[in-house]
Design an enzyme around this catalytic site. Structure first.
Site, PDB file in Angstrom:
ATOM      1  N   LYS A  32       0.840  -1.207   0.000  1.00 21.39           N
ATOM      2  CA  LYS A  32       0.000   0.000   0.000  1.00 21.39           C
ATOM      3  C   LYS A  32       0.873   1.254   0.000  1.00 21.39           C
ATOM      4  O   LYS A  32       2.082   1.172   0.256  1.00 21.39           O
ATOM      5  CB  LYS A  32      -0.922  -0.015   1.226  1.00 21.39           C
ATOM      6  CG  LYS A  32      -0.177   0.041   2.566  1.00 21.39           C
ATOM      7  CD  LYS A  32      -1.121  -0.196   3.745  1.00 21.39           C
ATOM      8  CE  LYS A  32      -0.355  -0.164   5.052  1.00 21.39           C
ATOM      9  NZ  LYS A  32      -1.209  -0.538   6.192  1.00 21.39           N
ATOM     10  N   TYR A 247      15.555  29.802   9.456  1.00 16.29           N
ATOM     11  CA  TYR A 247      14.308  30.515   9.724  1.00 16.29           C
ATOM     12  C   TYR A 247      14.092  30.731  11.219  1.00 16.29           C
ATOM     13  O   TYR A 247      14.402  29.862  12.039  1.00 16.29           O
ATOM     14  CB  TYR A 247      13.118  29.704   9.212  1.00 16.29           C
ATOM     15  CG  TYR A 247      12.854  29.849   7.725  1.00 16.29           C
ATOM     16  CD1 TYR A 247      12.595  31.083   7.155  1.00 16.29           C
ATOM     17  CD2 TYR A 247      12.836  28.726   6.911  1.00 16.29           C
ATOM     18  CE1 TYR A 247      12.331  31.190   5.795  1.00 16.29           C
ATOM     19  CE2 TYR A 247      12.575  28.821   5.558  1.00 16.29           C
ATOM     20  CZ  TYR A 247      12.325  30.069   5.002  1.00 16.29           C
ATOM     21  OH  TYR A 247      12.059  30.166   3.669  1.00 16.29           O
TER      22      TYR A 247
HETATM   23  C1  LIG Z   1      -0.609  -1.639   6.842  1.00 15.85           C
HETATM   24  C2  LIG Z   1      -1.287  -2.895   7.179  1.00 15.85           C
HETATM   25  C3  LIG Z   1      -0.565  -4.105   7.238  1.00 15.85           C
HETATM   26  C4  LIG Z   1       0.939  -4.153   7.202  1.00 15.85           C
HETATM   27  O1  LIG Z   1       1.394  -3.712   8.461  1.00 15.85           O
HETATM   28  P1  LIG Z   1       2.941  -3.610   8.843  1.00 15.85           P
HETATM   29  O2  LIG Z   1       2.917  -3.176  10.257  1.00 15.85           O
HETATM   30  O3  LIG Z   1       3.513  -2.559   7.942  1.00 15.85           O
HETATM   31  O4  LIG Z   1       3.551  -4.926   8.637  1.00 15.85           O
HETATM   32  C5  LIG Z   1      -1.281  -5.281   7.420  1.00 15.85           C
HETATM   33  N1  LIG Z   1      -2.635  -5.261   7.573  1.00 15.85           N
HETATM   34  C6  LIG Z   1      -3.351  -4.109   7.550  1.00 15.85           C
HETATM   35  C7  LIG Z   1      -4.813  -4.159   7.719  1.00 15.85           C
HETATM   36  C8  LIG Z   1      -2.709  -2.887   7.359  1.00 15.85           C
HETATM   37  O5  LIG Z   1      -3.418  -1.761   7.359  1.00 15.85           O
END
Ligand SMILES: *Cc1c(COP(=O)(O)O)cnc(C)c1O
Length: 353
Positions: A32, A247
């Site tokens: 993702k 800044y």
């Molecule tokens: C992002 C996510 C994962 C992966 O999680 P990690 O902690 O990055 O291994 C798995 N399941 C769901 C539902 C997620 O949202």
């Protein structure tokens, strides 16, 4: 000259194999947010080559480049399930929505009525996190007993842990018990992400879904380093005691010093809250950031680096000397946020393919 982001696809494959070796079940891969910012179209084929046959994205749209890169065959699940217009995307690109509610189930039923084959879906159930998934047992039971469920090809039932990166948290066992009690029998099940793999066998079920561990992040302590970032020095400055840097006149030099200004800022993932609290490395020597992080620029104290010891003129921000989690700590955030904040300005080099 641009800053360089190097992504080791071989290390990603090795991390997947290492996590896979810890379980007796199938190991999927979460890609993702564009493969945690590292380019899902590059990362997913490397994972497929390592052996992954099931992938997860958050949104149906995100799956389109992943499907293109993988070709037909591997399964791609969508965590958010069916939102508006997702049915056509799922059918067109062979995606499997994880249904989260009775409303999404009805949407799937409508899709199933229109197609010759059974519509492929998964189910997400809430086991305590109160984020996403069927919440009420009644809803789930009614759905599974309905004609709707008969018309669907249900490939997976999953839930997600809130505290898997804290093995001592009581919530792990509580969610495990809730998932066991609520998951329908006869459907392959999945509970663990990276943290769940590490929690042990009880959390593995039929499929695990690691994400961050593949990309070298905690809680997978044994992960191989995947990402390195090197940023060019644009300018060296002699700063006199009492002068300011950056800044807001936020930093006042306590002594005469030498600084360098480098070509990366908060638009490149150096989160502004890190200002003055993180380090880079020049040929392995630590150099501390001073003053605020700007959008494109950051300043570091190099007073202790002898002239002529600047090597290639690059400062390492991520790499052998600094993991994403170490850098994240300076902004009181997590490696996940560093990875997904790196942005689009880097010259990207993919190695180890
Ligand atoms: C992002 C996510 C994962 C992966 O999680 P990690 O902690 O990055 O291994 C798995 N399941 C769901 C539902 C997620 O949202």
């Amino acid at each position: 000259m641009r800053s360089v982001l190097t992504i080791d696809l071989g290390a990603i494959a090795a991390n997947w194999r290492a996590l896979d070796a810890m379980t007796a079940c199938e190991t999927a891969a979460v890609v993702k947010a564009d493969g945690y910012g590292l380019d899902a179209a590059k990362v997913a084929p490397a994972l497929a080559k390592a052996g992954a046959q099931t992938f997860f994205v958050a949104l149906a749209e995100e799956a389109i480049p992943v499907r293109k890169a993988l070709g037909s065959g591997p399964r791609i699940f969508v965590f958010s399930g069916l939102m508006a217009n997702d049915v056509s995307l799922c059918l067109e690109h062979d995606l499997i929505p994880l249904l989260n509610s009775p409303r999404q189930a009805e949407e799937a039923a409508r899709a199933a009525r229109g197609s010759r084959e059974k519509f492929k879906v998964g189910l997400q159930i809430d086991s305590g996190m109160n984020r996403l998934g069927f919440c009420e047992s009644d809803d789930l039971g009614a759905f599974l007993a309905s004609d709707i469920a008969q018309g669907l090809d249900i490939q997976l039932v999953m839930s997600h842990l809130a505290c898997a990166d804290e093995p001592a948290s009581e919530w792990n066992a509580r969610q495990l018990a809730s998932f066991r009690a609520r998951k329908p029998v006869g459907i392959p099940a999945s509970l663990g992400a990276t943290g769940g793999v590490l929690l042990g066998k009880e959390y593995h079920f039929d499929l695990t879904r690691p994400g961050v561990g593949l990309y070298g992040g905690l809680p997978f302590v044994g992960a191989q380093q995947v990402v390195s970032v090197e940023v060019p020095i644009i300018q060296r400055n002699a700063v006199k005691q009492g002068e300011i840097v950056g800044y807001g006149a936020n930093f006042v030099a306590p002594r005469d010093m030498t600084t360098v200004t480098i070509a990366a800022g908060y638009a490149d993932g150096l989160i502004r809250a890190m200002g003055g609290k993180f380090s880079g490395f020049i040929k392995g020597q630590r150099v501390e950031a001073v003053g605020r992080v700007s959008m494109d620029l950051t300043t570091l104290d190099v007073s202790h680096i002898p002239e002529g010891a600047f090597g290639t003129g690059m400062v390492e921000l991520l790499g052998p000397n600094q993991t994403v989690d170490k850098l994240a700590k300076a902004a009181e955030t997590i490696g996940y946020e560093i990875l997904t904040s790196l942005g689009s300005r880097y010259q990207r080099k993919y190695i180890g393919a």
